[in-house]
Design a protein around this motif. Structure first.
Motif, mmCIF file in Angstrom:
data_model
loop_
_atom_site.group_PDB
_atom_site.id
_atom_site.type_symbol
_atom_site.label_atom_id
_atom_site.label_comp_id
_atom_site.label_asym_id
_atom_site.label_seq_id
_atom_site.Cartn_x
_atom_site.Cartn_y
_atom_site.Cartn_z
ATOM 1 N N ASP A 69 0.818 -1.211 0.000
ATOM 2 C CA ASP A 69 0.000 0.000 0.000
ATOM 3 C C ASP A 69 0.856 1.266 0.000
ATOM 4 O O ASP A 69 0.388 2.323 -0.406
ATOM 5 C CB ASP A 69 -0.907 0.027 1.241
ATOM 6 N N ARG A 70 2.096 1.173 0.458
ATOM 7 C CA ARG A 70 2.943 2.355 0.630
ATOM 8 C C ARG A 70 3.617 2.727 -0.687
ATOM 9 O O ARG A 70 4.292 1.891 -1.300
ATOM 10 C CB ARG A 70 4.005 2.078 1.691
ATOM 11 N N PRO A 71 3.470 3.967 -1.158
ATOM 12 C CA PRO A 71 4.139 4.377 -2.409
ATOM 13 C C PRO A 71 5.657 4.313 -2.271
ATOM 14 O O PRO A 71 6.212 4.453 -1.174
ATOM 15 C CB PRO A 71 3.659 5.829 -2.602
ATOM 16 N N VAL A 72 6.329 4.120 -3.383
ATOM 17 C CA VAL A 72 7.789 4.048 -3.385
ATOM 18 C C VAL A 72 8.364 5.432 -3.090
ATOM 19 O O VAL A 72 7.953 6.437 -3.671
ATOM 20 C CB VAL A 72 8.306 3.556 -4.746
ATOM 21 N N SER A 73 9.312 5.493 -2.163
ATOM 22 C CA SER A 73 9.996 6.745 -1.837
ATOM 23 C C SER A 73 11.310 6.421 -1.153
ATOM 24 O O SER A 73 11.505 5.312 -0.642
ATOM 25 C CB SER A 73 9.130 7.627 -0.920
ATOM 26 N N LEU A 74 12.227 7.385 -1.135
ATOM 27 C CA LEU A 74 13.512 7.173 -0.467
ATOM 28 C C LEU A 74 13.329 7.028 1.030
ATOM 29 O O LEU A 74 13.894 6.133 1.665
ATOM 30 C CB LEU A 74 14.462 8.338 -0.779
ATOM 31 N N TRP A 81 15.980 -0.027 1.429
ATOM 32 C CA TRP A 81 17.194 0.338 0.688
ATOM 33 C C TRP A 81 18.441 -0.103 1.448
ATOM 34 O O TRP A 81 19.422 -0.539 0.832
ATOM 35 C CB TRP A 81 17.245 1.843 0.431
ATOM 36 N N ARG A 82 18.413 -0.012 2.761
ATOM 37 C CA ARG A 82 19.567 -0.449 3.556
ATOM 38 C C ARG A 82 19.798 -1.958 3.405
ATOM 39 O O ARG A 82 20.932 -2.424 3.271
ATOM 40 C CB ARG A 82 19.343 -0.116 5.033
#
Length: 415
Positions: A69-74, A81-82
């Protein structure tokens, strides 16, 4: 098997046992009793093993992408990403070192083992992933395990290809020209092509599913759309020599973002999940049959100890280290580090590498891979359900504690 696919997930939800454990046990029992004359040893059926595991992984990746459900973002995907940028390369390096120093493998074979063991499996990790779209079953641990499993299958591919190049070219790979060519083709081009093709197919499918009805074109029919989108994204990307695994996951994320609140996402996800579970059970029953027919015969005590170290030390340690400094709670970091499940993706990478490279005798490599997957199925299958239940209870208590303090300020008590 079809009945187990339908009934087992709900029936097992309260017990520390997974569907994967039942399937492997069923396979061992069937093939130990000589009920079937077919020998499902992946060393004999290498091409079939590669294709069957490839199929179940790409369908699993579509289901994983539709869940999120969560949009892709940094920032929102920070822990993911880690895990991808720090934990996965460290896992590959540590496993390859153990392969050379502890097992006596060649560098090429050790690299292949490291690359195959690095990804968290999107198939067997489904029990600890997020729930269906818009279900609200998306805490930090579930979300990051789902996102990691969706992306690291593609990101491990450059290292599989590096192992293949080393097996074929030897020291020539380690020249400036050899490394530059590997980086340009196997890292940059194939990742960019995979992401771009996945986005393009996802955009087109999103328009067809959610917007075409406004143009007078018939809307969606049923969850088969998810399987069609999976095959189109994968095939189109393979044609341009990109990473199809990445394309399928990106395609699913793009479809999800096209109309985030539409209920059809759940229908597509549910159908993909049913097909995934059926294929997973088939492969795991065959895996149990391979165990019964001697897949682990070449395993030595040293191999077993190194395998346990890869699963129970390397992933938990590098996983936790990679999350130091992230905003996650300590318990979430521990859980993410521990639940690095190894499974069918590792079988695919091993079969792919062995069929495209020149690694020599692969008996021990298959044995240690099978051993790690078996231990992961048992250990993570037993621990995942109670650990996730404990995590959700602790999270619930934390929310209650913040929402209703036991001793409110005096002026609030006076009202």
């Amino acid at each position: 098997m079809v009945l187990l696919v339908s009934w087992a997930p709900k029936g097992l939800s309260r017990f520390p046992i997974s569907l994967a454990m039942i399937c492997v046990g069923l396979g061992v029992a069937i093939f130990s009793l000589d009920v079937m004359s077919f020998d499902p040893d992946p060393r004999t059926w290498d091409t079939l093993t590669e294709r069957l595991t490839e199929l179940v992984v790409i369908i699993s990746l579509m289901g994983a992408g539709l869940k999120l459900d969560r949009p892709v973002s940094l920032k929102g995907w920070g822990p993911t990403w880690r895990l991808l940028v720090i934990a996965m390369p460290l896992t590959i390096a540590a496993t390859a070192w153990l392969g050379v120093a502890g097992l006596g493998f060649s560098l090429a074979m050790a690299l292949l083992l490291g690359a195959a063991m690095a990804p968290t499996d999107p198939v067997l990790a489904s029990d600890v992933q997020t729930g269906p779209p818009k279900s609200g079953e998306e805490n930090e641990v579930r979300f990051n395990l789902t996102a990691e499993a969706g992306l690291n299958d593609a990101l491990a591919f450059p290292f599989v290809n590096l192992a293949i190049l080393v097996s074929l070219s030897g020291a020539a790979v380690w020249t400036v020209q050899g490394l530059a060519q590997w980086a340009a083709v196997d890292v940059v081009w194939k990742l960019v092509a995979g992401a771009a093709m996945g986005w393009a197919v996802g955009k087109a499918m999103g328009w067809l599913i959610f917007q075409a009805h406004n143009k007078g074109i018939s809307r969606h029919a049923d969850g088969l759309v998810a399987i069609g989108a999976t095959f189109i994204a994968y095939a189109a990307t393979e044609i341009v020599h990109g990473y199809g695994f990445l394309a399928v996951f990106v395609c699913a994320l793009t479809i999800r973002a096209s109309e985030r609140e539409d209920d059809f996402h759940e229908e597509m996800h549910d159908f993909a999940e049913q097909i995934e579970r059926l294929l997973m059970m088939l492969v795991l029953v065959l895996f149990g049959g391979a165990l019964a027919n001697g897949l682990l015969d070449a395993l030595t005590w040293t191999d077993a100890l190194i395998g346990l170290a890869v699963l129970l030390i390397v992933r938990p340690v590098v996983g936790y280290v990679s999350l130091i400094g992230s905003p996650l709670l300590k318990r979430d970091r521990i859980m993410l580090a521990w639940l690095g499940i190894r499974g069918l993706g590792s079988v695919y990478y091993l079969a792919y590498g062995l069929s495209h490279g020149d690694f020599g005798d692969s008996e021990r490599l298959w044995a240690i891979t099978g051993f790690i997957i078996l231990v992961s199925i048992i250990v993570h299958g037993i621990t995942a359900t109670p650990l996730m239940a404990l995590l959700e209870r602790l999270a619930g208590r934390s929310l209650q504690g913040r929402a209703a303090p036991a001793n409110p300020p005096r002026d609030e008590r006076l009202g």
